[in-house]
Design an enzyme around this catalytic site. Structure first.
Site, PDB file in Angstrom:
ATOM      1  N   ASP A 110      15.606 -16.166 -72.351  1.00 54.76           N
ATOM      2  CA  ASP A 110      15.782 -17.136 -71.279  1.00 54.76           C
ATOM      3  C   ASP A 110      15.751 -16.397 -69.946  1.00 54.76           C
ATOM      4  O   ASP A 110      16.769 -16.126 -69.334  1.00 54.76           O
ATOM      5  CB  ASP A 110      17.128 -17.834 -71.474  1.00 54.76           C
ATOM      6  CG  ASP A 110      17.288 -19.011 -70.540  1.00 54.76           C
ATOM      7  OD1 ASP A 110      16.277 -19.436 -69.951  1.00 54.76           O
ATOM      8  OD2 ASP A 110      18.424 -19.494 -70.394  1.00 54.76           O
TER       9      ASP A 110
ATOM     10  N   CYS B 107      55.714 -17.797 -56.794  1.00 53.23           N
ATOM     11  CA  CYS B 107      56.775 -17.379 -55.862  1.00 53.23           C
ATOM     12  C   CYS B 107      57.961 -18.329 -55.855  1.00 53.23           C
ATOM     13  O   CYS B 107      58.949 -18.079 -55.182  1.00 53.23           O
ATOM     14  CB  CYS B 107      56.203 -17.246 -54.454  1.00 53.23           C
ATOM     15  SG  CYS B 107      55.781 -18.838 -53.704  1.00 53.23           S
TER      16      CYS B 107
ATOM     17  N   GLU C 135      10.564 -14.030 -83.285  1.00 54.67           N
ATOM     18  CA  GLU C 135      11.120 -13.248 -82.169  1.00 54.67           C
ATOM     19  C   GLU C 135      12.159 -14.067 -81.427  1.00 54.67           C
ATOM     20  O   GLU C 135      12.098 -15.290 -81.430  1.00 54.67           O
ATOM     21  CB  GLU C 135      10.014 -12.951 -81.132  1.00 54.67           C
ATOM     22  CG  GLU C 135       8.965 -12.014 -81.586  1.00 54.67           C
ATOM     23  CD  GLU C 135       7.814 -11.959 -80.580  1.00 54.67           C
ATOM     24  OE1 GLU C 135       7.913 -12.589 -79.501  1.00 54.67           O
ATOM     25  OE2 GLU C 135       6.836 -11.274 -80.887  1.00 54.67           O
TER      26      GLU C 135
ATOM     27  N   LYS D  48      14.461 -24.180 -80.697  1.00 55.99           N
ATOM     28  CA  LYS D  48      15.576 -23.944 -79.776  1.00 55.99           C
ATOM     29  C   LYS D  48      16.898 -24.261 -80.457  1.00 55.99           C
ATOM     30  O   LYS D  48      17.027 -25.242 -81.183  1.00 55.99           O
ATOM     31  CB  LYS D  48      15.399 -24.795 -78.513  1.00 55.99           C
ATOM     32  CG  LYS D  48      14.115 -24.447 -77.755  1.00 55.99           C
ATOM     33  CD  LYS D  48      14.383 -23.940 -76.366  1.00 55.99           C
ATOM     34  CE  LYS D  48      14.362 -25.010 -75.348  1.00 55.99           C
ATOM     35  NZ  LYS D  48      14.579 -24.566 -73.996  1.00 55.99           N
TER      36      LYS D  48
ATOM     37  N   CYS E 126      56.009 -23.420 -56.899  1.00 53.89           N
ATOM     38  CA  CYS E 126      54.878 -22.513 -57.125  1.00 53.89           C
ATOM     39  C   CYS E 126      55.228 -21.559 -58.271  1.00 53.89           C
ATOM     40  O   CYS E 126      56.280 -20.914 -58.240  1.00 53.89           O
ATOM     41  CB  CYS E 126      54.584 -21.717 -55.856  1.00 53.89           C
ATOM     42  SG  CYS E 126      53.433 -20.364 -56.153  1.00 53.89           S
TER      43      CYS E 126
ATOM     44  N   TYR F 167       7.068  -8.640 -74.631  1.00 49.99           N
ATOM     45  CA  TYR F 167       6.830  -9.079 -76.006  1.00 49.99           C
ATOM     46  C   TYR F 167       5.436  -9.615 -76.246  1.00 49.99           C
ATOM     47  O   TYR F 167       5.023  -9.795 -77.375  1.00 49.99           O
ATOM     48  CB  TYR F 167       7.827 -10.190 -76.391  1.00 49.99           C
ATOM     49  CG  TYR F 167       7.774 -11.336 -75.397  1.00 49.99           C
ATOM     50  CD1 TYR F 167       8.728 -11.453 -74.403  1.00 49.99           C
ATOM     51  CD2 TYR F 167       6.736 -12.263 -75.435  1.00 49.99           C
ATOM     52  CE1 TYR F 167       8.657 -12.467 -73.462  1.00 49.99           C
ATOM     53  CE2 TYR F 167       6.652 -13.281 -74.493  1.00 49.99           C
ATOM     54  CZ  TYR F 167       7.616 -13.373 -73.513  1.00 49.99           C
ATOM     55  OH  TYR F 167       7.537 -14.361 -72.579  1.00 49.99           O
TER      56      TYR F 167
ATOM     57  N   CYS G 159      50.525 -24.270 -52.774  1.00 47.72           N
ATOM     58  CA  CYS G 159      51.799 -23.603 -52.517  1.00 47.72           C
ATOM     59  C   CYS G 159      51.905 -23.426 -51.008  1.00 47.72           C
ATOM     60  O   CYS G 159      50.983 -22.944 -50.366  1.00 47.72           O
ATOM     61  CB  CYS G 159      51.825 -22.249 -53.216  1.00 47.72           C
ATOM     62  SG  CYS G 159      53.101 -21.160 -52.560  1.00 47.72           S
TER      63      CYS G 159
ATOM     64  N   LYS H  80      13.624 -15.974 -78.306  1.00 49.53           N
ATOM     65  CA  LYS H  80      13.061 -16.610 -77.118  1.00 49.53           C
ATOM     66  C   LYS H  80      14.004 -16.268 -75.965  1.00 49.53           C
ATOM     67  O   LYS H  80      15.149 -16.715 -75.938  1.00 49.53           O
ATOM     68  CB  LYS H  80      12.971 -18.122 -77.311  1.00 49.53           C
ATOM     69  CG  LYS H  80      12.351 -18.826 -76.118  1.00 49.53           C
ATOM     70  CD  LYS H  80      11.970 -20.235 -76.489  1.00 49.53           C
ATOM     71  CE  LYS H  80      11.299 -21.017 -75.392  1.00 49.53           C
ATOM     72  NZ  LYS H  80      11.492 -20.646 -74.033  1.00 49.53           N
TER      73      LYS H  80
ATOM     74  N   CYS I  10      53.638 -15.945 -50.452  1.00 50.11           N
ATOM     75  CA  CYS I  10      53.457 -15.961 -51.904  1.00 50.11           C
ATOM     76  C   CYS I  10      52.577 -14.766 -52.326  1.00 50.11           C
ATOM     77  O   CYS I  10      51.464 -14.608 -51.809  1.00 50.11           O
ATOM     78  CB  CYS I  10      52.806 -17.291 -52.261  1.00 50.11           C
ATOM     79  SG  CYS I  10      52.330 -17.457 -53.955  1.00 50.11           S
TER      80      CYS I  10
HETATM   81  S1  IVH Z   1       5.114 -16.406 -76.450  1.00 49.24           S
HETATM   82  C1  IVH Z   1       1.132 -18.299 -75.342  1.00 49.24           C
HETATM   83  N1  IVH Z   1       7.408 -15.259 -77.008  1.00 49.24           N
HETATM   84  O1  IVH Z   1       9.198 -18.956 -73.048  1.00 49.24           O
HETATM   85  C2  IVH Z   1       2.449 -17.901 -75.905  1.00 49.24           C
HETATM   86  N2  IVH Z   1       7.270 -16.622 -75.099  1.00 49.24           N
HETATM   87  O2  IVH Z   1       9.087 -21.817 -72.998  1.00 49.24           O
HETATM   88  C3  IVH Z   1       3.550 -18.090 -74.987  1.00 49.24           C
HETATM   89  N3  IVH Z   1       9.354 -16.742 -73.797  1.00 49.24           N
HETATM   90  O3  IVH Z   1       6.049 -19.146 -71.532  1.00 49.24           O
HETATM   91  C4  IVH Z   1       4.605 -17.175 -74.972  1.00 49.24           C
HETATM   92  N4  IVH Z   1      10.523 -15.424 -75.082  1.00 49.24           N
HETATM   93  O4  IVH Z   1       7.745 -17.278 -70.752  1.00 49.24           O
HETATM   94  C5  IVH Z   1       6.731 -16.071 -76.178  1.00 49.24           C
HETATM   95  N5  IVH Z   1       9.354 -14.148 -77.612  1.00 49.24           N
HETATM   96  C6  IVH Z   1       8.694 -14.960 -76.770  1.00 49.24           C
HETATM   97  C7  IVH Z   1       9.296 -15.521 -75.625  1.00 49.24           C
HETATM   98  C8  IVH Z   1       8.556 -16.366 -74.814  1.00 49.24           C
HETATM   99  C9  IVH Z   1      10.526 -16.173 -73.985  1.00 49.24           C
HETATM  100  C10 IVH Z   1       9.049 -17.629 -72.668  1.00 49.24           C
HETATM  101  C11 IVH Z   1       7.654 -17.483 -72.140  1.00 49.24           C
HETATM  102  C12 IVH Z   1       7.035 -18.808 -72.432  1.00 49.24           C
HETATM  103  C13 IVH Z   1       8.226 -19.704 -72.382  1.00 49.24           C
HETATM  104  C14 IVH Z   1       7.964 -21.018 -73.054  1.00 49.24           C
END
Ligand code: IVH
Length: 720
Positions: free
Chosen positions: A118, A415, A114, A314, A412, A225, A430, A116, A435
């Site tokens: 932010d 102008c 999945e 990451k 400038c 998720y 300027c 991740k 201007c």
């Molecule tokens: S699973 C116990 N899935 O990233 C399992 N976390 O850096 C923990 N996060 O605490 C979470 N996308 O807040 C999971 N697809 C994803 C995520 C995700 C973002 C966050 C979540 C987690 C943090 C860890």
């Protein structure tokens, strides 16, 4: 000598704790997530190599804390854990090996991959299918109840359909889209407020606003998720089944996830995700690889901070190389010439980048950036990309060091007017007040909400009005009637667009503006160093612009640095002369104090203010106000003895987000009680009123021993 492992471990722990605090509690990170992760990685490696220095309170063992005063603490039914990160394919494969060993199998594992997200982690609780509350991660065991703010987020189902678990926790992330982030920042700019740095911090700050109405002004989004506590326990047999169920129940879900058999397939999906993720509405910084079957997850179990059944990979921040075709010089409201990189368009994190900020001439020199160079650019979580470095090997022959003055041929670029670089100042300016881009931006600023609140004069209208010379200076707006404004074409010749009704509204808003207090008028002029707070402070002591223009005290304050310089240049032996100067300086300070003028009104402010009011331009403005019959009412209540209350003579500084008051409300309450709100902390500040995500002012107040109070403390002492 390099530090010993023990010393380095301690250094790293302190550094990491400091950055965690900046990120979580102050929403003011100093380093990128990537740099932060690198510090944690280094610490982890050292702790692993030297287990004798392991410690329970090491940041590698802790889940952070995010409690905000004013929010109710609620325990999670199942802990909200973090994820173990890696930037390394090998470590991801290690994770797979470990799991197999742990579960005692040689076969391939089923994974879900999945994005991740932010964002800001949130836990939604459903009881018998009804949404009951939303809680932040907090310390992992308990978090803050943010239900009131989350209710504004579109898309959260309030009632679930069909057969539902008696108790269900659904985990997800709250985020802000890039479009909304840009909108909020544009508003900030118009209000003369600093821009927010990135959408994640803004989203985190917004869910923790104690005033839900204020939170509702910023549009947040959510994506779900994860499965938290669930009764009955075996209701969902796998993560993939849970994902499908979320979708069927109309939860906002990730636009993409995948199933993999074995780590090779999972790795392929991680790479595929990297090509897709930039098209998502939320920011992503990695992929999460999760064991699919819930029963196996339970068998794998949890560590104090992470589950053993999931791992985050990451992505390193992306950089791109491209050619610097030229340097464009943009003229700002105050005439500052800002260099912007004109780049050969290049794809970076899913968008085409053709511009990047170059800050100022000194920055360009420091990095020795030359036109024609190949440069490396990076986005690193921030919205505007930056030029990080020059690829020297690719420098073309004859590339010349950059000189802004030569680049614009001494004039400038907008102008043709004269430009100047003031001493000790990194920017060129300027000097022509007429201007065109300056005039348009001044008009826009003049009409902004916090200035004269003339709605309808945004960027487009301001540019149209000034370019057509309908408005040459902001006050012109007060002499044009609504019908004339209604007939103004703000489109172009080929596709005309009339101002229409908005034109009439602008004229009406101008009438209203005439009665606004002096502080708003002073702020609206947009004099450098005279922002909102300073304007208010000034108008407490002076009841007209004319008084400020001719004030001897302000004039004296502005000479202070010159006196100090003179003194420092005298030989130490010339005691008598030094003494005379010291006395003069002290006298000015005492006089300011006697008249209750705070340190905020320092030499720079005075110089800038009187410089403007005594300039030709300033004189014209004053005369014009007079002619228009506009006499802004003074906010000068202290002088007239109108202010009474428990806080007379007390100076407050505000920082962070207060439980239920907005900044404006807090200001109004303090002022009603006779107190003053100042913009920066000094020894003379009486109280720092601090809320959640307090910034650097907090540390400053601690350092100076200024009393720090919460909204609660305030209410207990002085009431509302
Ligand atoms: S699973 C116990 N899935 O990233 C399992 N976390 O850096 C923990 N996060 O605490 C979470 N996308 O807040 C999971 N697809 C994803 C995520 C995700 C973002 C966050 C979540 C987690 C943090 C860890």
């Amino acid at each position: 000598m390099p530090p010993s492992p023990k010393e380095r471990i301690e250094q790293l722990r302190t550094e990491i704790a400091r950055h965690e605090d900046l990120y979580r509690n102050r929403a003011a990170p100093e380093i990128s997530d990537f740099e932060f992760d690198m510090l944690v990685e280094e610490l982890k490696a050292l702790e692993k190599a030297h287990p004798q220095f392991a410690a329970k309170d090491s940041p590698t063992e802790q889940v952070g804390e995010d409690h905000t005063a004013g929010f109710t603490r609620v325990a999670h039914k199942a802990p909200m854990l973090s994820l173990e990160n890696t930037y390394n394919e090998g470590e991801l494969r290690e994770f797979d090996k470990r799991l197999k060993k742990l579960l005692g199998t040689d076969g391939q594992m089923n994974y879900v991959v999945e994005p991740k997200i932010d964002g800001v982690a949130v836990n939604l609780t459903y009881e018998h299918g009804k949404f009951v509350r939303a809680v932040t991660r907090g310390n992992g065991a308990q978090g803050d109840d943010i239900t009131r703010n989350v209710k504004n987020i579109r898309g959260i189902p309030l009632a679930l359909k069909g057969e539902v678990p008696a108790l269900l926790e659904v985990r997800g992330e709250i985020y802000m889209t890039a479009g909304e982030f840009a909108r909020v920042n544009h508003e900030q700019e118009l209000a003369g407020q600093p821009a927010f740095k990135n959408p994640r911090n803004l989203a985190a700050g917004t869910v923790k606003l104690l005033d839900p109405a204020q939170a509702a002004e910023r549009e947040l989004s959510i994506v779900l998720y994860g499965l938290g506590a669930c009764q009955p326990e075996g209701f969902f047999e796998s993560q993939s089944a849970f994902q499908n169920w979320l979708k069927e129940n109309a939860f906002p879900v990730v636009p993409w996830w995948g199933k993999a058999r074995g780590i090779d397939e999972a790795w392929a999906l991680v790479q595929k995700l990297d090509t897709l993720r930039h098209g998502f509405a939320f920011a992503t910084d990695g992929a999460v690889v999760k064991l699919d079957e819930t029963a196996l997850q339970h068998r794998a179990g949890l560590l104090p901070k992470f589950p053993r059944w999931a791992k985050a990979y990451k992505y390193a921040p992306e950089t791109a190389q491209t050619k610097l075709n030229g340097i464009i010089i943009q003229v700002g409201r105050t005439g500052i010439l800002a260099p912007v990189a004109d780049l050969e368009p290049v794809d970076l994190e899913g968008s085409t980048i053709a511009r990047a900020t170059l800050h100022n001439e000194d920055e360009i020199r420091k990095k020795d950036i030359r036109i024609g160079d190949t440069v490396k650019i990076e986005k690193a979580g921030e919205v505007i990309p930056a030029v990080i470095e020059v690829i020297l090997e690719k420098r073309p022959d004859g590339a010349k060091p950059f000189s802004l003055f030569e680049h614009v041929h001494g004039h400038c670029p907008a102008c043709g007017g004269q430009i100047k670089r003031e001493e000790n100042f990194a920017a060129w300016k300027c000097l022509n007040p007429q201007c065109p881009p300056q005039v348009a931006q001044r008009l826009e600023f003049f009409c902004a909400r916090r200035a004269l609140d003339i709605e309808g004069v945004g960027q487009t209208v301001a540019v149209a009005l000034t370019h057509k010379h309908i408005v040459r200076e902001p006050l012109d707006l007060f002499e044009i009637d609504g019908e004339t404004l209604a007939a103004v074409n703000i489109g172009d010749e080929t596709s005309p667009r009339l101002l229409g009704e908005n034109g009439r509204k602008i004229a009406a808003a101008c009438e209203r503006a005439k009665t606004l207090p002096l502080s708003r008028w002073l702020f609206a002029i947009g004099i450098p160093n005279v922002g909102e707070t300073i304007s208010k402070e000034l108008t407490r002591h002076f009841s007209s612009l004319e008084q400020m223009r001719t004030s001897e005290l302000l004039q004296k304050i502005s000479t202070r640095p010159a006196l100090e310089l003179q003194k420092s240049e005298l030989p130490k032996s010339d005691r008598p002369a030094r003494k005379v100067l010291s006395e003069q300086i002290e006298q000015i300070k005492q006089q300011a104090k006697a008249e209750n003028i705070t340190d905020e009104i320092g030499p720079e402010v005075c110089l800038s203010l009187q410089g403007y009011l005594n300039s030709e331009e300033g004189a014209r403005f004053l005369a014009r106000l007079e002619k228009l019959g506009i006499h802004p009412q003074s906010d000068n209540r202290v002088q007239h003895g109108e202010v009474t209350g428990p806080l007379v003579g007390k100076g407050f500084v505000l920082t962070g987000t207060l439980p239920t008051w907005t900044r404006d409300q807090a200001k109004a309450i303090i002022e009603k009680k006779g107190g003053r709100v100042l913009s920066s902390v000094s020894k003379k500040t009486d109280f720092l009123l601090a809320g959640e995500e307090a910034g650097s002012k907090f540390a400053k107040a601690q350092e100076l021993g200024v009393e720090i109070i919460s909204q609660e403390d305030f209410l207990t002492r002085w009431g509302s």
